[in-house]
Design an enzyme around this catalytic site. Structure first.
Site, short mmCIF file in Angstrom:
data_model
loop_
_atom_site.label_atom_id
_atom_site.label_comp_id
_atom_site.label_asym_id
_atom_site.label_seq_id
_atom_site.Cartn_x
_atom_site.Cartn_y
_atom_site.Cartn_z
CG ASP A 50 97.73 -1.76 89.22
OD1 ASP A 50 97.37 -1.85 88.03
OD2 ASP A 50 98.90 -1.51 89.56
CB ILE A 51 93.92 0.51 85.88
CG1 ILE A 51 92.67 0.65 85.05
CG2 ILE A 51 95.17 0.51 85.04
CD1 ILE A 51 92.53 2.01 84.40
CG ASN B 214 108.23 -1.92 90.33
OD1 ASN B 214 108.92 -2.88 90.67
ND2 ASN B 214 107.04 -2.06 89.79
CD GLN C 185 108.95 4.86 90.21
OE1 GLN C 185 110.16 4.89 90.44
NE2 GLN C 185 108.09 5.62 90.84
CG HIS D 51 103.14 3.31 92.54
ND1 HIS D 51 103.86 4.19 91.76
CD2 HIS D 51 103.24 2.10 91.93
CE1 HIS D 51 104.37 3.56 90.73
NE2 HIS D 51 104.02 2.28 90.80
CG HIS E 81 102.81 -2.42 92.99
ND1 HIS E 81 101.96 -2.49 91.91
CD2 HIS E 81 103.83 -1.61 92.60
CE1 HIS E 81 102.46 -1.78 90.91
NE2 HIS E 81 103.60 -1.23 91.31
P1 AMP Z 1 105.01 0.70 88.28
O1 AMP Z 1 105.23 2.18 88.05
O2 AMP Z 1 105.72 -0.16 87.30
O3 AMP Z 1 105.28 0.30 89.71
O4 AMP Z 1 103.48 0.40 88.06
C1 AMP Z 1 102.51 1.36 87.81
C2 AMP Z 1 101.18 0.71 88.05
O5 AMP Z 1 100.18 1.72 87.95
C3 AMP Z 1 100.83 -0.39 87.05
O6 AMP Z 1 100.59 -1.61 87.76
C4 AMP Z 1 99.57 0.15 86.35
O7 AMP Z 1 98.65 -0.86 86.07
C5 AMP Z 1 99.04 1.14 87.36
N1 AMP Z 1 98.26 2.23 86.78
C6 AMP Z 1 98.64 3.04 85.76
N2 AMP Z 1 97.66 3.93 85.51
C7 AMP Z 1 96.66 3.69 86.39
C8 AMP Z 1 95.38 4.27 86.63
N3 AMP Z 1 94.93 5.29 85.89
N4 AMP Z 1 94.61 3.76 87.62
C9 AMP Z 1 95.07 2.72 88.36
N5 AMP Z 1 96.26 2.13 88.18
C10 AMP Z 1 97.05 2.61 87.20
#
Ligand code: AMP
Ligand code: ZN
Length: 145
Positions: free
Chosen positions: A31-32, A87, A94, A100, A102
């Site tokens: 995760d970034i 999420n 989400q 995805h 986590h």
């Molecule tokens: P969520 O959709 O709320 O479950 O979380 C999306 C997750 O994706 C977040 O924790 C972001 O930090 C992560 N994220 C978004 N873009 C990238 C990316 N380009 N590379 C890695 N992680 C990402």
């Protein structure tokens, strides 16, 4: 695959990522914006938003990868535990509409909470209501058995 989806673009290698595992059906990358060191996202290569939209084959493959990775991620970053979560849908928070999982390595010192703390109950749910809810869910799962 979806053209604009950020995770589909990671799968295709169009944007950079720190990949840690890949097979025919699944990919795992860091995760970034990690909650803790080693925070990893495990995704299916098929573009679907939510867990209920996955095929059974992709769901099995995803869980198999998760099962194989979790202990290894914990070992790699020296974490004794992890919190694992999805999420699942916009209203749950989400942001990326490509399912995805986590994997967040945890330790007692990380000052984090527990999954049960992500929503605050609006009111007490007593035993009678629990039974009614269970009955409703059983009605909705009757087709499974
Ligand atoms: P969520 O959709 O709320 O479950 O979380 C999306 C997750 O994706 C977040 O924790 C972001 O930090 C992560 N994220 C978004 N873009 C990238 C990316 N380009 N590379 C890695 N992680 C990402
Ligand atoms: Zn996608």
């Amino acid at each position: 695959m979806s053209g604009q989806c950020v995770f589909c673009r990671i799968i295709r290698g169009e944007i950079p990522s720190e990949k840690v595992y890949e097979d025919e059906r699944a990919l795992a990358f860091l995760d970034i914006h990690p909650s803790t060191p080693g925070h990893t996202l495990v995704i299916p290569k098929t573009h679907v938003s939510r867990i209920e939209d996955l095929s059974e084959e992709d769901a099995s493959a995803l869980f198999r990868v998760l099962h194989r990775l979790v202990g290894r991620i914990q070992s790699a970053v020296g974490a004794p535990a992890s919190t694992i979560g999805i999420n699942n849908g916009q209203e749950s928070g989400q942001e990326v509409p490509h399912i995805h999982i986590h994997v967040i390595p945890r330790s007692r010192s990380d000052r984090g909470g527990i999954i049960q703390g992500i929503a605050r109950p609006q009111r007490h749910i007593g035993r009678e209501e629990l039974s009614q809810i269970a009955e409703r869910i059983r009605e909705h799962t009757a087709d499974l058995s």
